[in-house]
Design a protein around this motif. Structure first.
Motif, PDB file in Angstrom:
ATOM      1  N   UNK A  51       6.119 -49.280  28.353  1.00 54.42           N
ATOM      2  CA  UNK A  51       7.261 -49.711  29.173  1.00 54.42           C
ATOM      3  C   UNK A  51       6.904 -49.817  30.646  1.00 54.42           C
ATOM      4  N   UNK A  52       5.688 -50.258  30.933  1.00 58.34           N
ATOM      5  CA  UNK A  52       5.303 -50.470  32.338  1.00 58.34           C
ATOM      6  C   UNK A  52       6.216 -51.522  32.967  1.00 58.34           C
ATOM      7  N   UNK A  53       6.455 -52.594  32.217  1.00 58.52           N
ATOM      8  CA  UNK A  53       7.336 -53.664  32.704  1.00 58.52           C
ATOM      9  C   UNK A  53       8.327 -53.991  31.592  1.00 58.52           C
ATOM     10  N   UNK A  54       9.490 -53.326  31.566  1.00 58.47           N
ATOM     11  CA  UNK A  54      10.462 -53.582  30.503  1.00 58.47           C
ATOM     12  C   UNK A  54      11.290 -54.843  30.763  1.00 58.47           C
ATOM     13  N   UNK A  55      11.564 -55.572  29.695  1.00 54.88           N
ATOM     14  CA  UNK A  55      12.456 -56.739  29.754  1.00 54.88           C
ATOM     15  C   UNK A  55      13.496 -56.562  28.651  1.00 54.88           C
ATOM     16  N   UNK A  56      14.757 -56.451  29.035  1.00 53.10           N
ATOM     17  CA  UNK A  56      15.845 -56.272  28.064  1.00 53.10           C
ATOM     18  C   UNK A  56      16.542 -57.607  27.837  1.00 53.10           C
ATOM     19  N   UNK A  57      16.563 -58.065  26.586  1.00 54.30           N
ATOM     20  CA  UNK A  57      17.204 -59.338  26.261  1.00 54.30           C
ATOM     21  C   UNK A  57      18.673 -59.090  25.917  1.00 54.30           C
ATOM     22  N   UNK A  58      19.580 -59.796  26.566  1.00 50.83           N
ATOM     23  CA  UNK A  58      21.008 -59.593  26.280  1.00 50.83           C
ATOM     24  C   UNK A  58      21.388 -60.217  24.942  1.00 50.83           C
ATOM     25  N   UNK A  59      22.327 -59.605  24.216  1.00 49.76           N
ATOM     26  CA  UNK A  59      22.811 -60.235  22.979  1.00 49.76           C
ATOM     27  C   UNK A  59      23.597 -61.493  23.318  1.00 49.76           C
ATOM     28  N   UNK A  60      23.696 -62.385  22.347  1.00 47.38           N
ATOM     29  CA  UNK A  60      24.345 -63.674  22.583  1.00 47.38           C
ATOM     30  C   UNK A  60      25.810 -63.512  22.972  1.00 47.38           C
ATOM     31  N   UNK A  61      26.478 -62.472  22.468  1.00 49.67           N
ATOM     32  CA  UNK A  61      27.898 -62.274  22.794  1.00 49.67           C
ATOM     33  C   UNK A  61      28.110 -61.951  24.265  1.00 49.67           C
ATOM     34  N   UNK A  62      27.038 -61.550  24.961  1.00 51.91           N
ATOM     35  CA  UNK A  62      27.134 -61.246  26.380  1.00 51.91           C
ATOM     36  C   UNK A  62      26.670 -62.410  27.255  1.00 51.91           C
ATOM     37  N   UNK A  63      26.345 -63.526  26.637  1.00 52.39           N
ATOM     38  CA  UNK A  63      25.942 -64.729  27.384  1.00 52.39           C
ATOM     39  C   UNK A  63      26.583 -65.965  26.740  1.00 52.39           C
ATOM     40  N   UNK A  64      27.905 -65.878  26.607  1.00 49.24           N
ATOM     41  CA  UNK A  64      28.666 -66.915  25.907  1.00 49.24           C
ATOM     42  C   UNK A  64      28.482 -68.283  26.553  1.00 49.24           C
TER      43      UNK A  64
END
Length: 460
Positions: free
Chosen positions: A305-318
């Protein structure tokens, strides 16, 4: 696949005979009585191979060959001549001819020459097509999304892709973690080196070490030859560890050593090998919670986790759903023969109102199904899968605090697993599919929660 062959010769009778012979064998034959006519035809027609006489009035076959090499560098050219000399043959090959055959032409010889040249041409075209697909598929503009949350992901990718830094991508199943991993690789200095993806949950535990590090001949029963592992295959490039949360603790220690020392040992080897590999890992699990429960090494977590990238679920990017619909309908419509199909306003409203538990993967499947169901040029709400309109009961469970969150989550997880197992008569493979996890992950949860799996008689 039908190939088009252009035959060039000043003998009209030979053109007719060769053209008829090739068409009888399934080729599409075009003919030209001169080099200049051949050049004009090449500008108007899609041609796979040129078969030309060497000695012709006006533009010779040698000059035509030079002109074709200039305009169409990869097009194979076969020279035919009645004046066969070693010097002519050598010069034609030096100038770029694929092959050289004598007149009078032997059909078997011609067929072999055509088959070899076209096989090479097809391979070159496939390689170029795949190269362009990879280059295009993982450009930043192919990571589609206008929402603030997804734009944050794009910025993160652009910041880290040029570096050697280890990346940890997190997000629910179907959010596009491998697509992001490939985007990082194909926009990095390592883009011409291998991208090797490994699903850590799909490899039997007893084979994991050999799969990652390779083995030497005789190191164990069945090791009949040396085998390169995934680290060796990814040398100079990127190794993508998908479902890293399902990696056994014993292997976690070995992966940690590679990250620390940049070296590994194949099973049965006596010396270490350097590893010039960038690690990109991904998981849909909460690694911090797994560290707390002892299921994942804390030191490995911080290495990944030196450089974490969190992908948002589709319901949060309608707001990203309409452009994604356009992308998927264009791509899938092309393969299904349903081009330029649009979604009606009612259909778009239904699609943006749904929660999408399967995220982008589920949306893509929904678009494909709708393209098949729809009859006109517009997908209506009635063409969408029925499950999109099933009402979900409103949530009324308001907990009273304080609560034991770990116990509550374990109880919920236990109930869901038991319900899934009951529905499929205790068959764990099917239960895992219902729960949206892999069989190995289900096995770990069953063991952790001390669930007894009972198969009914019908499942045995």
């Amino acid at each position: 696949m039908s190939h088009t062959i252009l035959i060039v010769d000043d003998e009209v009778r030979l053109l007719d005979v060769l053209g008829g012979t090739l068409e009888a064998q399934g080729y599409r034959a075009l003919t030209a009585e001169s080099g200049s006519a051949a050049i004009d035809l090449l500008e108007r027609e899609s041609v796979d191979l040129v078969l030309t006489d060497l000695r012709m009035p006006g533009m010779s076959g040698q000059t035509l060959l030079t002109e074709i090499r200039r305009r169409h560098p990869t097009m194979p050219v076969i020279i035919m001549t009645a004046y066969s000399t070693v010097r002519d043959a050598v010069q034609a090959i030096k100038d770029g001819a694929h092959d050289y055959i004598d007149k009078p032409i032997e059909i078997d010889h011609l067929n072999r020459a055509l088959a070899n040249a076209l096989k090479l041409q097809d391979a070159l075209r496939d390689n170029e097509r795949l190269r362009q697909e990879l280059a295009g598929r993982y450009k930043f503009d192919m990571l589609l999304g206008v929402s603030a949350s997804f734009q944050k992901v794009i910025r993160a990718i652009s910041e880290v892709c040029e570096q050697k830094t280890t990346v940890l991508i997190t997000g629910e199943s179907g959010t596009g973690k491998e697509v992001v991993a490939r985007a990082i690789h194909f926009n990095s200095p390592r883009q011409r080196k291998p991208f090797v993806a490994v699903n850590c949950a799909a490899i039997p535990e007893n084979l994991l070490e050999s799969e990652f590090f390779g083995h030497v001949k005789g190191s164990f029963t069945g090791a009949v030859a040396n085998r390169a592992g995934r680290f060796a295959q990814a040398e100079g490039g990127t190794l993508f560890l998908d479902e890293v949360g399902d990696m056994p603790l014993a292997l976690q220690a070995k992966i940690l050593r590679v990250l620390q020392e940049r070296a590994y040992e194949p099973v049965g080897a006596t010396a270490s090998r350097a590893a010039d590999v960038r690690i990109v890992a991904a998981t849909n699990r909460d690694l911090k919670a797994m560290v707390a429960s002892g299921d994942f090494r804390e030191d490995l977590y911080y290495r990944l986790a030196v450089f974490p990238i969190a992908l948002p679920p589709l319901r949060e990017r309608v707001e990203d759903i309409p452009p994604l619909l356009k992308r998927f309908s264009d791509e899938l419509g092309y393969s299904l023969g349903r081009r330029n199909v649009a979604f009606s306003p009612d259909a778009v409203r239904a699609l943006t109102s749904y929660r999408w538990p399967g995220n982008i993967r589920e949306l893509q499947n929904c678009v494909e199904r709708s393209l098949i169901s729809a009859r006109g040029g517009v997908i209506e709400a009635s063409d969408l899968p029925p499950y999109l309109f099933e009402r979900q009961a409103p949530r009324t469970d308001q907990p009273s605090f304080p609560i034991d969150l770990d116990a509550a989550l374990a109880d919920y997880e236990r109930r869901q697993i038991l319900a899934a197992l009951k529905q499929v008569d205790g068959v764990q493979v099917k239960a895992a599919e219902l729960l949206g996890i892999n069989e190995r992950s289900l096995w770990h949860r069953v063991k952790k929660l001390d669930i007894t799996v009972v198969k009914t008689a019908s499942a045995r």
